[in-house]
Design an enzyme around this catalytic site. Structure first.
Site, PDB file in Angstrom:
ATOM      1  N   GLN A   8       0.846  -1.210   0.000  1.00  0.00           N
ATOM      2  CA  GLN A   8       0.000   0.000   0.000  1.00  0.00           C
ATOM      3  C   GLN A   8       0.879   1.256   0.000  1.00  0.00           C
ATOM      4  O   GLN A   8       0.577   2.233  -0.677  1.00  0.00           O
ATOM      5  CB  GLN A   8      -0.947   0.016   1.195  1.00  0.00           C
ATOM      6  CG  GLN A   8      -1.680   1.346   1.286  1.00  0.00           C
ATOM      7  CD  GLN A   8      -2.938   1.325   2.122  1.00  0.00           C
ATOM      8  OE1 GLN A   8      -3.843   0.547   1.891  1.00  0.00           O
ATOM      9  NE2 GLN A   8      -3.006   2.212   3.105  1.00  0.00           N
ATOM     10  N   GLU A   9       1.974   1.218   0.749  1.00  0.00           N
ATOM     11  CA  GLU A   9       2.861   2.382   0.789  1.00  0.00           C
ATOM     12  C   GLU A   9       3.402   2.672  -0.616  1.00  0.00           C
ATOM     13  O   GLU A   9       3.504   3.819  -1.047  1.00  0.00           O
ATOM     14  CB  GLU A   9       4.004   2.127   1.770  1.00  0.00           C
ATOM     15  CG  GLU A   9       4.870   3.347   1.971  1.00  0.00           C
ATOM     16  CD  GLU A   9       5.907   3.179   3.076  1.00  0.00           C
ATOM     17  OE1 GLU A   9       5.791   2.214   3.865  1.00  0.00           O
ATOM     18  OE2 GLU A   9       6.821   4.007   3.135  1.00  0.00           O
TER      19      GLU A   9
END
Ligand SMILES: Cc1cc2nc3c(=O)[nH]c(=O)nc-3n(C[C@H](O)[C@H](O)[C@H](O)COP(=O)(O)OP(=O)(O)OC[C@H]3O[C@@H](n4cnc5c(N)ncnc54)[C@H](O)[C@@H]3O)c2cc1C
Length: 387
Positions: free
Chosen positions: A251-252
């Protein structure tokens, strides 16, 4: 109106996202005007008061559930926020790290007590967060962290130092990556919540002098026999930190790709405005075929990037985005972003090299995207593992 004519994802047809984008836009236009942002750049930090105003206007805790004081949104709201920030060239206010990374670690892995204590304050901006992985001696090789958190009665004693930590001056809650078992590699790593106001021995070092993203308070942090209660371990057992990081890093990386596309749209927009009004050889620079071809190429490339990133966001919303695909988005978009701002700067001629021109700032801000969130070389290693 976006310069890239990419079909908006279906969810954006929902009225709530249009209204949310408008409200974020109004907030940023009111509270983060270019002169204000310039002051933050000079100071090297976004003031806490702005974070609190953002909280009061519903920009924080976006994907935190309402049960813990959040706004009950999800990653779609984070995308809207990133786009509105990126379109205005406000690179360096690391609200998405706070909202969609640190708060998400706490919501996913925290105990009831941790979630109730921290998530409401993260949503108001009373608490600003950071995550401290990188150390002076190790960045890419996370397993090699040397910060230790050694059990001592009902406490951990944390020793070590961290560097390049985003929100490092403002943060009053930091997820620290430390070895609870220094004899192990990845299996010895745990994540520990450090409340900086209850951590004697914790010190902030320099707010580092960077070539771009000047308004981000990227800092050194030092831990000298800092005693932290064992309840501050994130998750119910030691040694889970590396797995927790690996679960959240896709997600980062997607976040960096979303931000990269928004930043490319901004760079194209300011460049188009510039070449329309700048004259050379008796005509506007935009009238040269070279300018049109360059901008046509850049628009094409940015469009392809946006289509791919929208696909990745869709996959992520369905819980299907794997690490290799997120790594592709992060590495490919950040490489393209740097190449694109370089071409946009070229079209500005000498003015592009002047700090007072937005493209100069965009050029400097872009560079770090190939480095942080895992370097692009590490992204290729992750992709190569799937071959
Ligand atoms: C502005 C900024 C903000 C940041 N914010 C944070 C933050 O909030 N929290 C945090 O923890 N960290 C943060 N970082 C740190 C960032 O994640 C690291 O800088 C990054 O992961 C690289 O680590 P390193 O700097 O130690 O480089 P190194 O790991 O020393 O790498 C040096 C070079 O070697 C290459 N390399 C390393 N290993 C390999 C390999 N196996 N194969 C091929 N090439 C390799 C790298 O790609 C790079 O080109 C930030 C950094 C910056 C610049």
């Amino acid at each position: 109106m976006s310069i890239l004519n990419v079909a908006t994802p279906a969810y954006r047809a929902d009225e709530q996202f249009r209204l949310f984008a408008e409200s974020v836009g109004r907030f940023l236009d009111r509270e983060a005007q270019p002169t204000t942002v310039e002051r933050w750049r000079e100071a090297g930090i976004v003031p806490r008061a702005f974070w609190e105003k953002a909280g009061a206007s519903g920009l924080l805790g976006l994907s935190t559930s309402e049960a813990y004081g959040g706004t009950g949104g999800d990653f779609r709201h984070e995308v809207v926020l990133m786009e509105e920030i990126g379109r205005r060239g406000i690179e360096g206010w690391d609200v998405t790290l706070h909202n969609a990374i640190v708060a998400q670690y706490i919501e996913s892995y925290g105990s009831e007590a941790q979630k109730s204590a921290w998530l409401p304050k993260i949503t108001t901006g009373e608490v600003i967060t950071a995550i401290a992985m990188t150390e002076p001696g190790t960045g890419s090789d996370l397993q090699g962290v040397r910060t230790t958190a050694v059990r001592d009665g009902d406490d951990y004693r944390i020793n070590g130092s961290k560097t390049f930590i985003t929100n490092g001056q403002n943060a009053n809650l930091i997820i620290v990556v430390a070895k609870t078992d220094p004899s192990q590699g990845a299996k010895g790593i745990s994540l520990i919540l450090v409340d900086t106001e209850k951590a004697p021995g914790f010190e902030r070092g320099r707010n580092l002098d960077k070539i771009g993203r000047d308004l981000a308070d990227t800092s050194e942090l030092f831990f000298n026999d800092v005693r932290i209660p064992i309840e501050n371990l994130l998750g119910d057992q030691e040694g889970r930190g590396f797995i927790q990081l690996m679960e959240k890093l896709p997600q980062e990386r997607l976040i960096l790709a979303v931000q990269g596309v928004a930043a490319m749209e901004y760079a194209l927009g300011v460049t188009l405005d510039y070449v329309k009004q700048r004259k050379a050889f008796g005509k506007a620079v935009v009238e040269f075929q070279n300018t049109q071809f360059k901008l046509a190429e850049l628009k094409t490339q940015a469009t392809i990037a946006k289509v791919f990133v929208n696909y990745c966001v869709g996959e992520h919303l369905e819980g299907r985005l794997d690490s290799a695909t997120a790594s592709m988005a992060k590495y490919w978009v950040s490489d393209l972003h740097c190449a694109l701002v370089d071409e946009c700067l070229q079209l500005h001629g000498g003015y592009g090299y002047m700090n007072e021109y937005p493209i100069a700032q965009a050029y400097k801000d872009a560079r770090v995207n190939r480095i942080y969130g895992g370097t692009n070389e590490i992204m290729k290693l992750l992709i190569a593992r799937t071959l």
